[in-house]
Design an enzyme around this catalytic site. Structure first.
Site, mmCIF file in Angstrom:
data_model
loop_
_atom_site.group_PDB
_atom_site.id
_atom_site.type_symbol
_atom_site.label_atom_id
_atom_site.label_comp_id
_atom_site.label_asym_id
_atom_site.label_seq_id
_atom_site.Cartn_x
_atom_site.Cartn_y
_atom_site.Cartn_z
ATOM 1 N N GLN A 48 -13.661 13.720 6.349
ATOM 2 C CA GLN A 48 -13.160 14.058 7.677
ATOM 3 C C GLN A 48 -12.603 15.471 7.788
ATOM 4 O O GLN A 48 -12.503 15.994 8.890
ATOM 5 C CB GLN A 48 -12.101 13.019 8.089
ATOM 6 C CG GLN A 48 -12.700 11.625 8.139
ATOM 7 C CD GLN A 48 -11.692 10.533 8.433
ATOM 8 O OE1 GLN A 48 -11.064 10.012 7.535
ATOM 9 N NE2 GLN A 48 -11.530 10.204 9.705
ATOM 10 N N ARG A 105 -1.443 13.018 1.812
ATOM 11 C CA ARG A 105 -2.383 11.986 1.377
ATOM 12 C C ARG A 105 -3.789 12.450 1.749
ATOM 13 O O ARG A 105 -4.079 12.704 2.919
ATOM 14 C CB ARG A 105 -2.087 10.649 2.066
ATOM 15 C CG ARG A 105 -3.146 9.581 1.810
ATOM 16 C CD ARG A 105 -2.751 8.250 2.421
ATOM 17 N NE ARG A 105 -3.786 7.253 2.271
ATOM 18 C CZ ARG A 105 -4.628 6.879 3.246
ATOM 19 N NH1 ARG A 105 -4.542 7.407 4.449
ATOM 20 N NH2 ARG A 105 -5.550 5.960 3.011
ATOM 21 N N HIS A 149 -12.823 6.530 0.282
ATOM 22 C CA HIS A 149 -12.444 6.479 1.691
ATOM 23 C C HIS A 149 -13.742 6.474 2.502
ATOM 24 O O HIS A 149 -14.143 7.482 3.055
ATOM 25 C CB HIS A 149 -11.569 7.702 2.025
ATOM 26 C CG HIS A 149 -10.741 7.556 3.267
ATOM 27 N ND1 HIS A 149 -9.361 7.562 3.261
ATOM 28 C CD2 HIS A 149 -11.101 7.394 4.565
ATOM 29 C CE1 HIS A 149 -8.908 7.421 4.501
ATOM 30 N NE2 HIS A 149 -9.945 7.320 5.308
ATOM 31 N N ASN A 194 -9.554 2.819 0.416
ATOM 32 C CA ASN A 194 -8.950 2.865 1.741
ATOM 33 C C ASN A 194 -9.516 1.721 2.583
ATOM 34 O O ASN A 194 -10.736 1.539 2.652
ATOM 35 C CB ASN A 194 -9.278 4.195 2.419
ATOM 36 C CG ASN A 194 -8.729 4.257 3.835
ATOM 37 O OD1 ASN A 194 -7.516 4.310 4.034
ATOM 38 N ND2 ASN A 194 -9.602 4.208 4.824
ATOM 39 N N GLU A 195 -8.651 0.969 3.232
ATOM 40 C CA GLU A 195 -9.052 -0.081 4.175
ATOM 41 C C GLU A 195 -10.186 -0.959 3.635
ATOM 42 O O GLU A 195 -11.230 -1.112 4.279
ATOM 43 C CB GLU A 195 -9.456 0.534 5.528
ATOM 44 C CG GLU A 195 -8.300 1.205 6.227
ATOM 45 C CD GLU A 195 -8.599 1.628 7.679
ATOM 46 O OE1 GLU A 195 -9.738 1.402 8.147
ATOM 47 O OE2 GLU A 195 -7.695 2.150 8.337
ATOM 48 N N ASN A 336 -2.410 0.731 6.659
ATOM 49 C CA ASN A 336 -2.674 1.535 7.843
ATOM 50 C C ASN A 336 -2.370 0.639 9.032
ATOM 51 O O ASN A 336 -2.795 -0.521 9.053
ATOM 52 C CB ASN A 336 -4.131 1.997 7.879
ATOM 53 C CG ASN A 336 -4.485 2.874 6.687
ATOM 54 O OD1 ASN A 336 -3.599 3.258 5.916
ATOM 55 N ND2 ASN A 336 -5.752 3.192 6.535
ATOM 56 N N TYR A 338 -2.150 0.529 13.356
ATOM 57 C CA TYR A 338 -2.305 1.152 14.673
ATOM 58 C C TYR A 338 -2.159 0.147 15.813
ATOM 59 O O TYR A 338 -1.404 0.352 16.729
ATOM 60 C CB TYR A 338 -3.695 1.800 14.815
ATOM 61 C CG TYR A 338 -3.978 2.915 13.845
ATOM 62 C CD1 TYR A 338 -3.602 4.221 14.148
ATOM 63 C CD2 TYR A 338 -4.633 2.679 12.641
ATOM 64 C CE1 TYR A 338 -3.868 5.262 13.277
ATOM 65 C CE2 TYR A 338 -4.901 3.720 11.759
ATOM 66 C CZ TYR A 338 -4.515 4.997 12.082
ATOM 67 O OH TYR A 338 -4.770 6.025 11.217
ATOM 68 N N GLU A 405 -1.077 5.217 7.035
ATOM 69 C CA GLU A 405 -1.601 5.774 8.282
ATOM 70 C C GLU A 405 -0.910 5.105 9.443
ATOM 71 O O GLU A 405 -0.741 3.882 9.458
ATOM 72 C CB GLU A 405 -3.114 5.532 8.431
ATOM 73 C CG GLU A 405 -3.964 6.298 7.448
ATOM 74 C CD GLU A 405 -5.469 6.085 7.687
ATOM 75 O OE1 GLU A 405 -5.863 5.654 8.793
ATOM 76 O OE2 GLU A 405 -6.239 6.341 6.748
ATOM 77 N N TRP A 448 -1.069 9.689 10.472
ATOM 78 C CA TRP A 448 -2.496 9.999 10.630
ATOM 79 C C TRP A 448 -2.611 10.720 11.946
ATOM 80 O O TRP A 448 -2.238 10.170 12.975
ATOM 81 C CB TRP A 448 -3.364 8.735 10.646
ATOM 82 C CG TRP A 448 -4.814 9.104 10.768
ATOM 83 C CD1 TRP A 448 -5.550 9.256 11.921
ATOM 84 C CD2 TRP A 448 -5.704 9.406 9.691
ATOM 85 N NE1 TRP A 448 -6.823 9.649 11.617
ATOM 86 C CE2 TRP A 448 -6.946 9.744 10.253
ATOM 87 C CE3 TRP A 448 -5.562 9.443 8.293
ATOM 88 C CZ2 TRP A 448 -8.054 10.109 9.477
ATOM 89 C CZ3 TRP A 448 -6.665 9.802 7.522
ATOM 90 C CH2 TRP A 448 -7.892 10.115 8.123
#
Ligand code: NAG
Ligand code: NAG
Ligand code: NAG
Ligand code: NAG
Ligand code: NAG
Length: 514
Positions: A48, A105, A149, A194-195, A336, A338, A405, A448
């Site tokens: 990213q 991170r 990731h 990640n996730e 993470n 949201y 995140e 994030w």
């Protein structure tokens, strides 16, 4: 917009006098109320931000392939250039230093370090990560590193199907070994995946995320996959790969490097749609499927009973030695957070003949909305984060947690005066203090994202960054949003109102130029 009209020096001095008397009181949030070793940071990931996608020996990952194939028609764009952090890392670390971050991170691109996923190390890739880590450490900023990731080397996907094949365990462990050996003297916080849960669901059930596997019945037109079986297989292999890397770290490195190894999950706040016992049970089942899928094996060495019941023979079985390997293999959990969802019991989905992971949950998920937030913005629900952590603590014990995140999305082209993001961060950071006082073992918090990156779910349309990057600007200059000033003030124990802070900053610039 940023450089609002000239304000007289007298007025600025007056403002400074006024604000020095309201220092720190503005939002009631104070950095020094958090434990001294609590880390505040910001996050990104390799694909990213780095750009330089085919430079210096890097080869494609499954995310490059996904982006270049059109991102499942959800949006346009790719990470070929990203934020060009590969070339701008020094500048970025300077901004982090100025901001007062305790930690950054980021993730290592496996296919930059080991282009074919196994075999020879790419010396230029090795040099890049050494440079980045050295730059951070020289500024006193901790490096919190993720190994995977969403970006498995495409070569391993092509050779044996990547995560669906148990061969991944050996190759992942060898890659982790290189990272621990080369960087572990300076990196103390390792996250293997990640996730993991979102990777299994998005990448192998629904098929709208890399590597875009799904059954032919999915609307996402995958060229391969099996949504009934692959999500479970992939998760089993992720658990084994993590556990194998963790065992290696503990046996070979931890005693001399004194670091920690953990795993990251996307977590959601689940709220029952009604107070019926069916919906309340559906919430528990949703938590088992999303969080317990990994946390049960990490804590108890086996999958949750609800999953065994609904998934049946499609759920892999741990051998005794696998179970022992996985159990206790995390030093911390990265989460993470949201969104929140209302959950409604949906027993009928269990009658579907060839059920996928989503149908196995037997629940409907309705995105939690709020009247206050615009439709672009994520509703702010710190009480659901608190509810989530309370329930994790009840079921799995009070293990160390990093919030890896958390952040608010806005349109990329919207204002630098990103008050919705400030409100979001302020509410969640405030709620963490509350949770710490209630005995939760939260060790750190990462916004994030550090800057506007190429987003997994929305490309370049929506962003979460503290810094704005105008994609039409060839220099990709990082421009501070109000949220970056707010966060920086918080971290530096200064006044929290960015309006006031911007005036102070401008005043000091004026004084310098006089
Ligand atoms: C998925 O795998 C199961 C079990 O092997 C099989 O019965 C089913 O037909 C497969 N589905 C697809 C779409 O390939
Ligand atoms: C899947 O293919 C169909 C038919 O070609 C097309 O109409 C649809 O837009 C495609 N869906 C996605 C998500 O690409
Ligand atoms: C469920 O019960 C709680 C506690 O009594 C209450 O606060 C909440 O509003 C109820 N929810 C619904 C959807 O009725
Ligand atoms: C932050 O400010 C408070 C109140 O002025 C002060 O007591 C504290 O020592 C400061 N902390 C740091 C880290 O500067
Ligand atoms: C402020 C602004 O210009 N907003 C626009 C950003 O772009 C989206 C489409 O991508 C428009 O819908 C907004 O109006």
């Amino acid at each position: 917009m940023w450089k609002k009209g000239f304000v007289g020096v007298e007025l600025l001095l007056l403002l400074m006098l006024v604000c020095s008397s309201v220092l720190l009181v503005v939002d009631g949030l104070r950095r020094d109320e958090y434990p001294p070793d609590f880390v505040f940071g910001a996050s990104t990931s390799a694909y990213q931000v780095e750009g330089a996608a085919d430079e210096d020996g890097r080869k494609p990952s499954i995310w490059d392939t996904f982006a270049h194939a059109g991102n499942a028609n959800m949006y346009k764009g790719n990470g070929d250039t990203g934020c060009d952090q590969y070339h701008k890392y020094k500048e970025d670390v300077q901004l982090m230093t100025k901001m007062g971050l305790d930690a950054y991170r980021f993730s290592i691109s496996w296919s930059r370090l080991i282009p074919d996923g196994k075999g020879p190390i790419n010396q230029k890739g090795l040099q890049y990560y050494n440079n980045l880590i050295n730059e951070l450490i020289s500024q006193g900023i901790q490096a919190h590193v993720t190994l995977h990731h969403w970006d498995l080397p495409q070569a391993l996907e092509d050779e044996y199907g990547g995560w669906v094949n148990k061969k991944i365990v050996k190759d992942f462990t060898a890659y982790a070994d290189v990272c621990f050996r080369e960087f572990g003297d300076r990196v103390k916080h390792w996250t293997t995946m990640n996730e993991g849960n979102a990777f299994a669901e998005g990448g192998y059930d629904i098929g709208f995320l890399p590597p875009q596997h799904c059954s032919p019945s999915s609307i996402f037109n995958c060229s391969k996959g099996n949504s009934s079986t692959e999500p479970y297989l992939v998760t089993h292999n992720m658990l084994l790969a993590h556990a194998s890397a963790a065992r290696l770290y503990r046996n070979k490195y931890q005693f001399k490097q004194h670091g920690f190894i953990g795993f990251n999950l996307i977590t959601y706040g689940f709220v029952p749609l009604t107070n019926s016992s069916e919906d309340i049970t559906a919430v528990q089942r949703a938590q088992d499927f999303y969080h317990g899928w990994f946390l049960n094996p990490f804590t108890f060495g086996d999958y949750p009973e609800t999953m065994k019941k609904n998934v049946g023979s499609r759920l892999p079985i741990f051998t005794k030695s696998e179970s022992n390997l996985v159990k206790g293999s995390i030093d911390f959990l990265g989460i993470n957070f949201y969104f929140s969802f209302y959950v409604k019991d949906n027993p009928r989905s269990l009658y579907i003949k060839e059920r996928d992971y989503a149908a196995d949950i037997a629940a409907e998920f309705i995105v939690y909305t709020s009247n206050e937030a615009s439709t672009d913005e994520i509703p702010i629900t710190p009480w659901t984060l608190q509810g989530l952590l309370d329930s994790l603590k009840n079921i799995y014990g009070n293990f160390p947690i990093y919030i890896h995140e958390n952040g608010q999305q806005t349109h990329r082209n919207s204002s630098l005066e990103d008050w919705p993001r400030i409100n979001y961060l302020q509410e969640y950071i405030g709620s963490i203090l509350h949770m710490l006082r209630n005995g939760h073992d939260i060790r750190g918090y990462f916004v994030w994202s550090f800057m506007d990156v190429f987003e997994l779910l929305s490309g370049y349309e929506f962003t979460y960054g503290l810094y704005y990057i105008d994609l039409k600007d060839p220099t990709l200059r990082r421009q501070p949003k109000f949220s970056s000033v707010w966060y920086s003030n918080f971290l530096n124990n200064r006044t929290m109102d960015p309006m006031v802070a911007m005036q102070i900053e401008k005043n000091s610039l004026l004084q310098k130029s006089i």
